[in-house]
Design an enzyme around this catalytic site. Structure first.
Site, PDB file in Angstrom:
ATOM      1  N   HIS A 157       0.901  -1.330  -0.271  1.00 15.61           N
ATOM      2  CA  HIS A 157      -0.374  -0.424   0.130  1.00 15.61           C
ATOM      3  C   HIS A 157       0.944   1.215  -0.616  1.00 15.61           C
ATOM      4  O   HIS A 157       1.913   0.957  -0.056  1.00 15.61           O
ATOM      5  CB  HIS A 157      -0.995  -0.365   1.309  1.00 15.61           C
ATOM      6  CG  HIS A 157      -0.389   0.019   2.402  1.00 15.61           C
ATOM      7  ND1 HIS A 157       0.411   0.912   2.640  1.00 15.61           N
ATOM      8  CD2 HIS A 157      -0.269  -0.849   3.605  1.00 15.61           C
ATOM      9  CE1 HIS A 157       0.477   1.164   4.212  1.00 15.61           C
ATOM     10  NE2 HIS A 157       0.422  -0.498   4.553  1.00 15.61           N
ATOM     11  N   CYS A 173       3.036  -4.840   6.507  1.00 20.34           N
ATOM     12  CA  CYS A 173       2.497  -4.448   5.286  1.00 20.34           C
ATOM     13  C   CYS A 173       4.180  -4.032   4.958  1.00 20.34           C
ATOM     14  O   CYS A 173       4.734  -3.685   5.177  1.00 20.34           O
ATOM     15  CB  CYS A 173       1.332  -3.838   5.504  1.00 20.34           C
ATOM     16  SG  CYS A 173       0.079  -4.128   5.582  1.00 20.34           S
TER      17      CYS A 173
END
Length: 222
Positions: A157, A173
């Site tokens: 992301h 992440c």
């Protein structure tokens, strides 16, 4: 600059390194940072580059080298696009072979209850849901990583903390600056293979050799 990796132990991805949450959309950075860190200039090596990459992975595969903080989009014929990334902090690193299960533009962020409780004890109160936008920790785009049909809770992301690229700060992440994640989002399809090289060597047998910037392609394109 050159990097090489050959790994074995073809095991399924492990997600035990990341905190379990109520909603699988909840994994993002949660470390406390200092003002000095926020002033950090991102080294040039983490800027997007066209590189010469020798690998046995097929075109369209994404290779994430969490040790060196690089993400590669394999193009074939010894070509790739290399992006700088931020990765999981100590205890939150992981490895495995997954795929892009879905994609979302300007995704909403749902911090898990344990993160909200932890931050509340520090006097920082997080919302249950934060709609997508420039101030959202998930940035401009998110690609959700699946193992089979199961969401791993990990994402590739964007970030509203671009200075964090090249650091170990997230809860597992893979962070990219917003311009880079938008570029990758347009190039990577749902179902694309993602090889994450990190702790545990659970990414299976993969090799790659980063032979540096492709000067001719950088100058002339193609």
């Amino acid at each position: 600059m050159a990097f090489a990796m050959t790994a074995v132990l073809a095991l399924p991805v492990s997600v035990s390194a990341a905190p379990r949450v109520d909603d699988p959309a909840n994994s993002t950075a949660s470390s406390v940072v200092t003002r000095e860190m926020m002033k950090r200039p991102v080294p040039d090596k983490f800027k997007r580059r066209l590189v010469r990459l020798v690998t046995n992975e097929a075109p369209g595969t994404i290779i994430i080298d969490t040790n060196n903080k690089f993400l590669y989009l394999v193009e074939g014929n010894n070509k790739a696009i290399r992006y700088g990334v931020g990765v999981g902090r100590e205890g939150f690193g992981w490895s495995g072979v997954v795929k892009i299960g879905r994609k979302e533009e300007w995704p909403s962020w749902r911090p898990p209850a344990e993160m909200r409780s932890r931050e509340a004890r520090r006097g920082h109160f997080l919302p249950e849901v934060q709609k997508g936008g420039p101030d959202n920790p998930l940035g401009a785009r998110a690609m959700y990583l699946y193992k089979g049909n199961r969401d791993t809770i990990f994402r590739i992301h964007g970030t509203n903390q671009p200075w964090s690229i090249g650091l170990n700060l997230s809860s597992g992440c893979i962070r990219m600056n917003n311009k880079d994640v938008q570029d990758l989002y347009e190039r990577a399809d749902i179902g694309s293979k993602v090889v994450v090289i990190g702790p545990g060597n659970k990414q299976g047998d993969v090799s790659f050799d980063d032979r540096g910037v492709d000067i001719l392609r950088t100058i002339f394109g193609g």
